[in-house]
Design a protein around this motif. Structure first.
Motif, PDB file in Angstrom:
ATOM      1  N   LEU A  69       1.507   9.868   4.103  1.00  0.00           N
ATOM      2  CA  LEU A  69       0.460   8.717   4.118  1.00  0.00           C
ATOM      3  C   LEU A  69       0.974   7.403   4.017  1.00  0.00           C
ATOM      4  CD1 LEU A  69      -2.252  10.264   2.015  1.00  0.00           C
ATOM      5  CD2 LEU A  69      -2.142  10.442   4.284  1.00  0.00           C
ATOM      6  N   ALA A  70       2.499   7.366   3.281  1.00  0.00           N
ATOM      7  CA  ALA A  70       2.953   5.865   3.233  1.00  0.00           C
ATOM      8  C   ALA A  70       3.561   5.543   4.731  1.00  0.00           C
ATOM      9  CB  ALA A  70       4.019   6.101   2.342  1.00  0.00           C
ATOM     10  N   ASN A  73       1.618   6.419  -7.064  1.00  0.00           N
ATOM     11  CA  ASN A  73       0.484   7.131  -7.516  1.00  0.00           C
ATOM     12  C   ASN A  73       0.930   8.725  -7.345  1.00  0.00           C
ATOM     13  OD1 ASN A  73      -2.064   9.026  -6.389  1.00  0.00           O
ATOM     14  ND2 ASN A  73      -2.627   7.477  -8.045  1.00  0.00           N
ATOM     15  N   LYS A 130       0.707  -1.152  -0.070  1.00  0.00           N
ATOM     16  CA  LYS A 130       0.083  -0.017   0.121  1.00  0.00           C
ATOM     17  C   LYS A 130       0.987   1.357   0.031  1.00  0.00           C
ATOM     18  CE  LYS A 130      -4.227  -1.484   2.355  1.00  0.00           C
ATOM     19  NZ  LYS A 130      -4.774  -1.729   3.766  1.00  0.00           N
ATOM     20  N   GLU A 180      -3.583  13.477   6.503  1.00  0.00           N
ATOM     21  CA  GLU A 180      -3.801  13.798   4.974  1.00  0.00           C
ATOM     22  C   GLU A 180      -4.086  15.154   4.911  1.00  0.00           C
ATOM     23  OE1 GLU A 180      -6.768  11.683   2.554  1.00  0.00           O
ATOM     24  OE2 GLU A 180      -6.051  12.646   0.787  1.00  0.00           O
ATOM     25  N   ALA A 206       2.383  12.117  -0.001  1.00  0.00           N
ATOM     26  CA  ALA A 206       2.967  10.652   0.134  1.00  0.00           C
ATOM     27  C   ALA A 206       3.718  10.231   1.266  1.00  0.00           C
ATOM     28  CB  ALA A 206       3.816  10.412  -1.285  1.00  0.00           C
ATOM     29  N   ILE A 251       1.011   4.260  -2.617  1.00  0.00           N
ATOM     30  CA  ILE A 251       0.704   5.640  -2.413  1.00  0.00           C
ATOM     31  C   ILE A 251       1.822   6.485  -3.102  1.00  0.00           C
ATOM     32  CG2 ILE A 251       0.996   7.255  -0.878  1.00  0.00           C
ATOM     33  CD1 ILE A 251      -0.649   5.203   1.135  1.00  0.00           C
TER      34      ILE A 251
END
Ligand code: GRG
Length: 296
Positions: free
Chosen positions: A192-193, A148, A141, A209, A189, A145
């Motif tokens: 969130l990662a 993307n 996941k 976020e 990123a 992230i």
């Protein structure tokens, strides 16, 4: 520990890890390693990898679990800077206080060095997944992230808008959208990662976020202000480049005073979101002030 001291501690940890990951090799293609290392080890604030490690640390987790992802993000960031400096893009001569990659190694090698850093980023994350399969789904996941955020829905998308809107009028909405992709995506990123690697809850992900979006915006506004009034000796690159390239920035759109006002408001919103998290957020709070007051 004082913020500056802690930041420098993270910086040294990141620099050592990056140096370890990228070895020079004595093979017929050895010049590419030199070109990659030249830009990767040219300095830089290491904001993105530090964010990754600091978020992990705030969750009370060992930052080492996030190291391959932190370094991958810095490699992707460095590739983007090498390509952004090329004559076909911003045509810059200096970056991180040194001649740009293409000025030293030539355009073809600079393109390849950027591509190679991007590839290597993904190799490092996959190697980590193979080496230690614990939390494999979280690692996948985190890598998603990062992929993307670097691609067409993130940084590359923002760069496309930037290039296509030069010498054109832009709406405020489009400028903000462009920056949220071009700069913001690769600041969101790492946060969130790291959160995914630490198995953050949905509400924690949401606040992180929102925090990351605000610091990404604050970082860009400050970047525009520094481009307008920054000092080459401190910044390691020429200022006034945005104006020379006919780019719309927060300073050209709002003027210096209003841009500063928006910067402070954005920073206080970032602080509001981070305060909603029930974890050790001292460093992440002080990082907001660092972004606002930085001189490079
Ligand atoms: C070429 C695919 C491609 C993308 C380029 C990131 C980017 C997109 C261009 C960089 C141009 C630029 C100056 C953007 C503004 C914000 C930014 C990313 C500044 C540089 O990041 P810092 O200040 O740099 O974190 P250091 O050197 O400290 O790592």
């Amino acid at each position: 520990m004082e913020f500056k001291e802690k930041y420098n501690q993270w910086l040294n940890i990141v620099n050592a890890a990056l140096e370890n990951m990228l070895e020079e090799k004595d093979n017929p293609q050895k010049n590419i390693y030199r070109a990659m290392k030249y830009s990767l080890e040219a300095g830089g604030k290491r904001l993105r990898p530090i964010l990754t490690l600091a978020v992990c640390d705030s969750f009370g987790q060992d930052y080492k679990i996030a190291m391959p992802y932190a370094c991958a993000i810095e490699m992707i960031h460095t590739y983007s800077l090498i390509h952004d400096d090329l004559p076909a893009m911003d045509n810059d001569d200096y970056r991180r206080g040194k001649l740009t990659n293409h000025k030293v190694f030539g355009e073809a090698m600079a393109i390849l060095a950027g591509n190679a850093l991007l590839n290597y980023a993904f190799e490092i994350m996959h190697q980590d997944m193979l080496k230690n399969k614990e939390f494999l789904e979280r690692k996948i996941k985190a890598a998603c992230i990062i992929s993307n955020a670097s691609g067409v829905s993130g940084m590359i998308g923002g760069q496309v808008i930037d290039i296509e809107s030069q010498n054109k009028e832009m709406t405020l909405e489009l400028v903000e959208y462009m920056h949220s992709k071009k700069t913001g995506a690769l600041i969101k990123a790492p946060v969130l990662a790291a959160a995914v690697l630490c198995d953050a809850r949905t509400d924690e992900m949401k606040y992180l976020e929102q925090y990351a979006e605000k610091i990404g915006l604050a970082f860009q506004i400050k970047d525009d202000i520094l481009d307008f009034e920054g000092d080459f000796k401190v910044m390691g690159k020429l200022s006034g480049n945005d104006a020379a390239n006919n780019k719309q920035t927060f300073v050209t759109l709002y003027g210096l005073d209003k841009a500063r006002e928006i910067l402070y408001k954005t920073a206080s919103e970032a602080l509001k979101y981070i305060s909603k998290l029930n974890f050790e957020s001292h460093f992440l709070e002080e990082l907001v002030d660092y972004i606002v007051t930085r001189d490079k």
